[in-house]
Design a protein around this motif. Sequence first.
Motif, PDB file in Angstrom:
ATOM      1  N   GLY A  44       0.816  -1.219   0.000  1.00  0.00           N
ATOM      2  CA  GLY A  44       0.000   0.000   0.000  1.00  0.00           C
ATOM      3  C   GLY A  44       0.844   1.260   0.000  1.00  0.00           C
ATOM      4  O   GLY A  44       0.576   2.209  -0.756  1.00  0.00           O
ATOM      5  N   LEU A  45       1.860   1.290   0.837  1.00  0.00           N
ATOM      6  CA  LEU A  45       2.730   2.467   0.884  1.00  0.00           C
ATOM      7  C   LEU A  45       3.510   2.637  -0.416  1.00  0.00           C
ATOM      8  O   LEU A  45       3.666   3.745  -0.934  1.00  0.00           O
ATOM      9  N   ARG A  46       4.026   1.531  -0.938  1.00  0.00           N
ATOM     10  CA  ARG A  46       4.843   1.644  -2.147  1.00  0.00           C
ATOM     11  C   ARG A  46       4.019   2.147  -3.327  1.00  0.00           C
ATOM     12  O   ARG A  46       4.441   3.057  -4.061  1.00  0.00           O
ATOM     13  N   SER A  47       2.832   1.570  -3.542  1.00  0.00           N
ATOM     14  CA  SER A  47       2.019   1.981  -4.693  1.00  0.00           C
ATOM     15  C   SER A  47       1.540   3.432  -4.547  1.00  0.00           C
ATOM     16  O   SER A  47       1.527   4.205  -5.520  1.00  0.00           O
ATOM     17  N   SER A  48       1.172   3.813  -3.309  1.00  0.00           N
ATOM     18  CA  SER A  48       0.705   5.196  -3.118  1.00  0.00           C
ATOM     19  C   SER A  48       1.847   6.198  -3.278  1.00  0.00           C
ATOM     20  O   SER A  48       1.677   7.300  -3.838  1.00  0.00           O
ATOM     21  N   GLN A  49       3.043   5.826  -2.801  1.00  0.00           N
ATOM     22  CA  GLN A  49       4.187   6.730  -2.973  1.00  0.00           C
ATOM     23  C   GLN A  49       4.566   6.854  -4.443  1.00  0.00           C
ATOM     24  O   GLN A  49       4.920   7.949  -4.918  1.00  0.00           O
ATOM     25  N   ASN A  50       4.495   5.765  -5.168  1.00  0.00           N
ATOM     26  CA  ASN A  50       4.768   5.847  -6.605  1.00  0.00           C
ATOM     27  C   ASN A  50       3.730   6.741  -7.291  1.00  0.00           C
ATOM     28  O   ASN A  50       4.068   7.524  -8.208  1.00  0.00           O
ATOM     29  N   TYR A  51       2.486   6.625  -6.859  1.00  0.00           N
ATOM     30  CA  TYR A  51       1.428   7.496  -7.413  1.00  0.00           C
ATOM     31  C   TYR A  51       1.738   8.964  -7.120  1.00  0.00           C
ATOM     32  O   TYR A  51       1.631   9.832  -7.999  1.00  0.00           O
ATOM     33  N   PHE A  52       2.146   9.283  -5.890  1.00  0.00           N
ATOM     34  CA  PHE A  52       2.443  10.667  -5.505  1.00  0.00           C
ATOM     35  C   PHE A  52       3.655  11.194  -6.268  1.00  0.00           C
ATOM     36  O   PHE A  52       3.666  12.351  -6.738  1.00  0.00           O
ATOM     37  N   ILE A  53       4.693  10.377  -6.419  1.00  0.00           N
ATOM     38  CA  ILE A  53       5.898  10.813  -7.143  1.00  0.00           C
ATOM     39  C   ILE A  53       5.569  11.083  -8.601  1.00  0.00           C
ATOM     40  O   ILE A  53       6.052  12.044  -9.211  1.00  0.00           O
ATOM     41  N   ALA A  54       4.704  10.209  -9.183  1.00  0.00           N
ATOM     42  CA  ALA A  54       4.309  10.425 -10.573  1.00  0.00           C
ATOM     43  C   ALA A  54       3.558  11.754 -10.713  1.00  0.00           C
ATOM     44  O   ALA A  54       3.720  12.481 -11.708  1.00  0.00           O
ATOM     45  N   MET A  55       2.715  12.095  -9.733  1.00  0.00           N
ATOM     46  CA  MET A  55       2.000  13.370  -9.768  1.00  0.00           C
ATOM     47  C   MET A  55       2.959  14.540  -9.647  1.00  0.00           C
ATOM     48  O   MET A  55       2.823  15.580 -10.344  1.00  0.00           O
ATOM     49  N   LEU A  56       3.981  14.412  -8.763  1.00  0.00           N
ATOM     50  CA  LEU A  56       4.967  15.490  -8.633  1.00  0.00           C
ATOM     51  C   LEU A  56       5.725  15.691  -9.937  1.00  0.00           C
ATOM     52  O   LEU A  56       5.984  16.846 -10.371  1.00  0.00           O
ATOM     53  N   ASP A  57       6.117  14.559 -10.568  1.00  0.00           N
ATOM     54  CA  ASP A  57       6.838  14.667 -11.842  1.00  0.00           C
ATOM     55  C   ASP A  57       5.952  15.351 -12.895  1.00  0.00           C
ATOM     56  O   ASP A  57       6.436  16.190 -13.690  1.00  0.00           O
ATOM     57  N   SER A  58       4.675  15.015 -12.909  1.00  0.00           N
ATOM     58  CA  SER A  58       3.768  15.619 -13.898  1.00  0.00           C
ATOM     59  C   SER A  58       3.599  17.132 -13.656  1.00  0.00           C
ATOM     60  O   SER A  58       3.632  17.949 -14.596  1.00  0.00           O
ATOM     61  N   GLU A  59       3.414  17.529 -12.381  1.00  0.00           N
ATOM     62  CA  GLU A  59       3.229  18.965 -12.066  1.00  0.00           C
ATOM     63  C   GLU A  59       4.482  19.752 -12.384  1.00  0.00           C
ATOM     64  O   GLU A  59       4.435  20.863 -12.933  1.00  0.00           O
ATOM     65  N   THR A  60       5.654  19.168 -12.097  1.00  0.00           N
ATOM     66  CA  THR A  60       6.917  19.846 -12.388  1.00  0.00           C
ATOM     67  C   THR A  60       7.121  19.985 -13.885  1.00  0.00           C
ATOM     68  O   THR A  60       7.619  21.017 -14.387  1.00  0.00           O
ATOM     69  N   ALA A  61       6.756  18.949 -14.648  1.00  0.00           N
ATOM     70  CA  ALA A  61       6.928  18.999 -16.105  1.00  0.00           C
ATOM     71  C   ALA A  61       6.074  20.111 -16.710  1.00  0.00           C
ATOM     72  O   ALA A  61       6.521  20.863 -17.604  1.00  0.00           O
ATOM     73  N   ILE A  62       4.827  20.261 -16.255  1.00  0.00           N
ATOM     74  CA  ILE A  62       3.942  21.283 -16.817  1.00  0.00           C
ATOM     75  C   ILE A  62       4.451  22.676 -16.463  1.00  0.00           C
ATOM     76  O   ILE A  62       4.454  23.601 -17.295  1.00  0.00           O
ATOM     77  N   ARG A  63       4.932  22.842 -15.239  1.00  0.00           N
ATOM     78  CA  ARG A  63       5.487  24.150 -14.863  1.00  0.00           C
ATOM     79  C   ARG A  63       6.720  24.473 -15.717  1.00  0.00           C
ATOM     80  O   ARG A  63       6.911  25.610 -16.170  1.00  0.00           O
TER      81      ARG A  63
END
Length: 532
Positions: A44-63
Amino acid sequence: MHGRIAAALAVVVALLMAVVSASVVVLLETRQSQREVVRDYYEGLRSSQNYFIAMLDSETAIRGYALTHDPSALDPLNDSGQPWAHPISSSLADVLPDTAALPAMRDAEEAAEAWYADWAEPTIRSIDDGAELTTDDFNDGRKLFDSFRTEYNEYINTLRPEREAAAHHLAEVTNLGFAIGVLSAIICLVAGLVLWRLMRRWVSNPATHLAGEARIVADGELDHKVIGQGPPEFVQLGDDVELMRQRLVAEIDQADQARREVIRARAVLEEQTQELQRSNRELEQFAYVASHDLQEPLRKVASFCQMLQRRYGGQLDDRADQYIHFAVDGAKRMQQLINDLLEFSRVGRISTPASDIDLSECLGAALLNLETAREESGAEVDADDLPVVRGEAPLLTQLFQNLVGNAIKFRAGAAPRIRITSRREGDFWEFSCSDNGIGIEPEYADRVFLIFQRLHPKEAYGGTGIGLAMCKKIVEYHGGRIWVDAVPEQVGSKSGEGDEQNGPGTTIRWTLPVTAEHLRLPEAEPAVEVAR
């Protein structure tokens, strides 16, 4: 004792079953807690952390794309797997169905979808169209992403305490399992010591004591009384051993008494044997001396009777000639009887060294001695190839000569036909001598082998009645036996003529050992020298 041992074992088994049951329960709980901590919460922690990191990468890319207008800045967005389009709450529900953090994760996924739909996707289209983003645009995007971050943090803050509680429970269960393992070892050790003490008290010590008692008796102290100790079973066993000792002592006493009686009987037997040997030697010496002493006057009687018969034959009356004839005939028969008796007494007493004897040669010598009788009677003798045996040639020749001679003497109307066969039966050769003579009645089958036994008057058939008795003595001397066959073999003439004059016939069978070990040779007695 059986009840005591069974009760002790039942207690030990009950304790061990209780400990094993508790160990199984704790082990299953430990496995369940370990699976939750190591696999479920970790997943649970690993999949959720991967989800959060993917969101951070996406937000940083758009900025970055908004600031540089460089399309390569969107590579992290493309590589992130677009998490807003692939929620993980359903997989988390499979892994952690009972977690309270699952609603927060669903809210975070909804916030991620709203961020992308309301800000990220329109922003990318605006920049692609050449528009410039204002500060308010960036602030709107930050607010939407902060909403996602808030929901995600709430999810994490709910999941981590649950995982820590599961880890604490795992530690408690593990410690409990260790304690139960130590307790099991202590229980096993204590139970083993108790059982050892009980077995030593109930089994080992009584058995050792009883073995010592039996060993004392075995060492020769037969008067030592055996007493069992300990449980009733060993006491009973001691009583049984004591009873066996008493019986053994009684049997030993009986054996000693019997041994003393045997020694006394042996001494008497040896004394009687020596007396019998002395008597036999004296009897043999008497037979030789008596025979020699009888021969001399008998020869004189026969000689003078024959002289009277030659000189005065025909000069006296018929009755006188008849008396002289009777005297001559009686003297000759007496000489023959003495000679046969001497030959009979020599069998087994005056012996030559035993050697390998070809019986075919013995039969040939016997037939040569009977040549005159065979020619006069027209006898025909047919014989198998006879084997080689261990024995004395003169005696075996005499055996064939007596058997064939009897077959010729006691013939019926037809010419004698004699058949001699041999076959091997185990460790012995079995021989037979069959003829077509007058036969022997079954009731006389054993009597014919007795010395001086005659079944016919001397006027009909001559002889002294010693022939078959000598055959029996020769055969038994060589380790065999001889008998009259109850069903004689039918032996007729070769041409088939004159069969109506054949008698019922006689078959004499005898055995001789195959090997030298069967030859029972008595100790040779010293021969008595008789002056002639």
